[in-house]
Each structure stands twice: as C-alpha cells, then as structure tokens.
Motif scaffolding. Structure first.
Motif, mmCIF file in Angstrom:
data_model
loop_
_atom_site.group_PDB
_atom_site.id
_atom_site.type_symbol
_atom_site.label_atom_id
_atom_site.label_comp_id
_atom_site.label_asym_id
_atom_site.label_seq_id
_atom_site.Cartn_x
_atom_site.Cartn_y
_atom_site.Cartn_z
ATOM 1 N N SER A 253 0.830 -1.204 0.000
ATOM 2 C CA SER A 253 0.000 0.000 0.000
ATOM 3 C C SER A 253 0.867 1.256 0.000
ATOM 4 O O SER A 253 2.037 1.213 0.336
ATOM 5 C CB SER A 253 -0.920 0.003 1.224
ATOM 6 O OG SER A 253 -0.162 0.088 2.406
ATOM 7 N N ASN A 254 0.264 2.356 -0.414
ATOM 8 C CA ASN A 254 0.952 3.652 -0.424
ATOM 9 C C ASN A 254 0.629 4.375 0.864
ATOM 10 O O ASN A 254 -0.482 4.873 1.037
ATOM 11 C CB ASN A 254 0.498 4.492 -1.615
ATOM 12 C CG ASN A 254 0.882 3.850 -2.918
ATOM 13 O OD1 ASN A 254 1.945 3.270 -3.022
ATOM 14 N ND2 ASN A 254 0.025 3.941 -3.905
ATOM 15 N N CYS A 255 1.570 4.405 1.779
ATOM 16 C CA CYS A 255 1.326 5.031 3.073
ATOM 17 C C CYS A 255 2.353 6.107 3.376
ATOM 18 O O CYS A 255 3.421 6.145 2.787
ATOM 19 C CB CYS A 255 1.362 3.990 4.191
ATOM 20 S SG CYS A 255 -0.069 2.911 4.182
ATOM 21 N N VAL A 256 1.993 6.949 4.305
ATOM 22 C CA VAL A 256 2.912 7.965 4.795
ATOM 23 C C VAL A 256 3.249 7.662 6.244
ATOM 24 O O VAL A 256 2.545 6.923 6.916
ATOM 25 C CB VAL A 256 2.310 9.386 4.686
ATOM 26 C CG1 VAL A 256 2.056 9.757 3.246
ATOM 27 C CG2 VAL A 256 1.048 9.510 5.511
ATOM 28 N N GLU A 257 4.353 8.231 6.693
ATOM 29 C CA GLU A 257 4.730 8.159 8.089
ATOM 30 C C GLU A 257 4.681 9.572 8.644
ATOM 31 O O GLU A 257 4.921 10.541 7.929
ATOM 32 C CB GLU A 257 6.143 7.589 8.246
ATOM 33 C CG GLU A 257 6.239 6.149 7.826
ATOM 34 C CD GLU A 257 7.658 5.610 7.919
ATOM 35 O OE1 GLU A 257 7.801 4.475 8.361
ATOM 36 O OE2 GLU A 257 8.599 6.334 7.536
ATOM 37 N N VAL A 258 4.379 9.680 9.927
ATOM 38 C CA VAL A 258 4.231 10.964 10.587
ATOM 39 C C VAL A 258 5.139 10.993 11.811
ATOM 40 O O VAL A 258 5.251 9.994 12.521
ATOM 41 C CB VAL A 258 2.762 11.194 11.008
ATOM 42 C CG1 VAL A 258 2.593 12.498 11.744
ATOM 43 C CG2 VAL A 258 1.842 11.139 9.811
ATOM 44 N N ALA A 259 5.789 12.136 12.047
ATOM 45 C CA ALA A 259 6.607 12.330 13.250
ATOM 46 C C ALA A 259 6.244 13.670 13.871
ATOM 47 O O ALA A 259 6.061 14.665 13.170
ATOM 48 C CB ALA A 259 8.088 12.299 12.910
ATOM 49 N N GLY B 166 13.935 10.064 1.783
ATOM 50 C CA GLY B 166 13.521 11.066 0.806
ATOM 51 C C GLY B 166 13.028 12.335 1.470
ATOM 52 O O GLY B 166 13.315 12.623 2.624
ATOM 53 N N ALA B 167 12.260 13.082 0.716
ATOM 54 C CA ALA B 167 11.766 14.386 1.165
ATOM 55 C C ALA B 167 10.822 14.261 2.354
ATOM 56 O O ALA B 167 10.119 13.261 2.507
ATOM 57 C CB ALA B 167 11.040 15.077 0.012
ATOM 58 N N SER C 232 6.497 6.349 3.332
ATOM 59 C CA SER C 232 7.007 5.196 4.085
ATOM 60 C C SER C 232 7.933 4.321 3.246
ATOM 61 O O SER C 232 8.779 3.619 3.791
ATOM 62 C CB SER C 232 5.847 4.357 4.633
ATOM 63 O OG SER C 232 5.079 3.824 3.573
ATOM 64 N N LYS C 233 7.795 4.373 1.916
ATOM 65 C CA LYS C 233 8.662 3.567 1.044
ATOM 66 C C LYS C 233 10.009 4.241 0.789
ATOM 67 O O LYS C 233 10.916 3.622 0.270
ATOM 68 C CB LYS C 233 7.958 3.296 -0.292
ATOM 69 C CG LYS C 233 6.693 2.457 -0.168
ATOM 70 C CD LYS C 233 6.016 2.232 -1.511
ATOM 71 C CE LYS C 233 5.667 3.471 -2.293
ATOM 72 N NZ LYS C 233 4.918 4.524 -1.645
#
Length: 83
Positions: A43-49, A65-66, A60-61
């Motif tokens: 899946s296409n996911c984002v990570e958050v901090a 990167g940016a 997340s992949k």
C-alpha cells in the motif's frame, strides 16, 4: 539557554536546491516516525513524526527522501477535517 546537540541530526535539503538558490534544510530531532497500522507492504502510506511545534510527513517507502513539515496547529485542523 541550553544548546542543542545536532551532531546526530539527519538534515534534509529540498530537491529544488541549486548552488544559486537559498534553501532551508530541516532536521527532526528525536522524532519517532509512525506508520498507520493499516499499512501493508503493497500500500501507499505515509509516516508521521511529531517534533516540537512541527509535524513531519514522509513516504514510508522512501524514508530517506523528502519530508514535508507542517505547523502542529495546521496538522490538527487537517486531521479534524478528516473525521
């Protein structure tokens, strides 16, 4: 005033940076990146901090990167609008 130890910071520069451009670099110190529990390998996911008054968002992949950075109050409004 306490000085920050930035020796282990991972600085990120804009991909639009050139030798003639004045770009800002961003570092998230002691930030723990979190991925959705619904994320899978395909899946296409984002990570958050969360880091102080900023929220970082990255792919997340591509963790090297940016990173997009948002003020925490804007992030809160965005999340509230999704509910």
């Amino acid at each position: 005033m306490t000085a920050l130890n930035l020796t282990t910071a991972r600085w990120r520069k804009s991909s639009y940076n050139t030798d003639q451009a004045n770009c800002v670099e961003v570092a998230f110190l002691d930030a723990t990146w979190r991925k959705s529990s619904r994320s899978t390998d395909t899946s296409n996911c984002v990570e958050v901090a969360f880091s102080g008054a900023a929220v970082g968002v990255r792919d997340s992949k591509d963790p090297d990167g940016a990173v997009l950075a948002f003020p925490d109050e804007r992030w809160s409004r965005f999340v509230d609008s999704l509910r």
